[in-house]
Design an enzyme around this catalytic site. Structure first.
Site, PDB file in Angstrom:
ATOM      1  N   ASP A  16       0.881  -1.175   0.000  1.00  0.00           N
ATOM      2  CA  ASP A  16       0.000   0.000   0.000  1.00  0.00           C
ATOM      3  C   ASP A  16       0.911   1.216   0.000  1.00  0.00           C
ATOM      4  OD1 ASP A  16      -2.377  -1.467   0.142  1.00  0.00           O
ATOM      5  OD2 ASP A  16      -2.257  -1.612   2.320  1.00  0.00           O
ATOM      6  N   ASP A  30     -13.523  -4.222  -2.735  1.00  0.00           N
ATOM      7  CA  ASP A  30     -13.450  -4.069  -1.277  1.00  0.00           C
ATOM      8  C   ASP A  30     -14.843  -4.365  -0.734  1.00  0.00           C
ATOM      9  OD1 ASP A  30     -10.799  -3.297  -1.387  1.00  0.00           O
ATOM     10  OD2 ASP A  30     -11.246  -1.162  -1.472  1.00  0.00           O
TER      11      ASP A  30
END
Length: 253
Positions: A12, A131
């Site tokens: 990330d 997600d």
């Protein structure tokens, strides 16, 4: 013949640095992405995934530089996501050295972009990033979220994957927002529900904390297992995960 299970570290990236938090908040600096990519390549990672978690707020150019620098250093496939909205964005990332491109919010806003990308570049470059979290409001029990899991997209996650499959995605990165960063294991029920509606490769993400978490995700239908913090902070090694998968009867590279 079964296809080898892939083990994928996820970086990330925020403003050119690797970060990790729980449920996408309280982010901790975990290092330089190019350096970490080099380490993972040497450690036997099958692929790398870069998610630019603040792409929408202006760190886009940094991401192209990071992708380009990483592609020069490592020779395993690189998937890049975060802030990808158009065919042109995909083109730029592929030119920078990405092998595959992940798309999330833009596809929710305009699903046709999936067909446009697949038509132009082939579905092998197109990864739908989902997600998802548990929700009593949807028929499958899972809903799609945006904004790092903070906002409901008003879509049933399983139905959304089915539609994306029809539009031409080549792979699905299924991230459990409930499990993200918790280290309590992957959401096996969610993996099974999505596997039932698509034949494209499925990457399980969110919740890996111990070696015994990986094989059940594959048993539930995942073709690849993705993890972040357990690798970044040295708690688990890629080779340990592969050994555990082998011991459970799965092919690995």
């Amino acid at each position: 013949m079964s296809v080898a299970v892939r083990v994928i570290p996820c970086l990330d990236v925020d403003a050119g640095r690797v970060v990790k938090g729980v449920n996408f908040v309280d982010l901790v600096d975990a290092g330089d992405p190019v350096e970490m990519a080099r380490v993972y390549d040497a450690a036997g990672a099958d692929e790398l995934t870069f998610l630019d978690i603040t792409a929408s707020s202006g760190s886009r150019e940094t991401t192209y530089e990071v992708v380009s620098s990483t592609a020069e250093e490592v020779f395993i496939p690189l998937t890049v996501g975060g802030g990808v909205r158009t065919v042109e964005d995909v083109d730029r990332l592929l030119r920078a050295g990405a092998d595959k491109v992940g798309i999330n919010t833009a596809a929710i806003d305009r699903p046709e972009v999936l067909a446009e990308i697949a038509h132009r570049f082939g579905n092998q470059v197109l990864v739908l990033s989902v997600d998802a979290r548990r929700s009593a409001e949807t028929s499958s029990g899972f809903e799609v979220t945006t904004h790092g899991g903070r906002r409901s997209a008003g879509l049933d996650a399983v139905q959304w994957v089915r539609r994306a499959d029809e539009l031409g995605v080549g792979e699905v990165l299924l991230n459990s927002m409930d499990a993200d960063g918790t280290r309590d294991g992957y959401d096996l029920e969610m993996i099974r529900a999505v596997r039932d509606v698509t034949q494209v490769p499925l990457i399980a993400s969110g919740g890996a904390g111990r070696l015994e978490h990986f094989a059940p995700a594959v048993d539930a239908g995942a073709d690849a297992v993705l993890a972040a913090s357990v690798f970044h902070f040295g708690e688990l090694r890629i080779e340990q995960v592969k050994e555990t998968l082998r011991a459970a009867g799965h092919d690995v590279r």
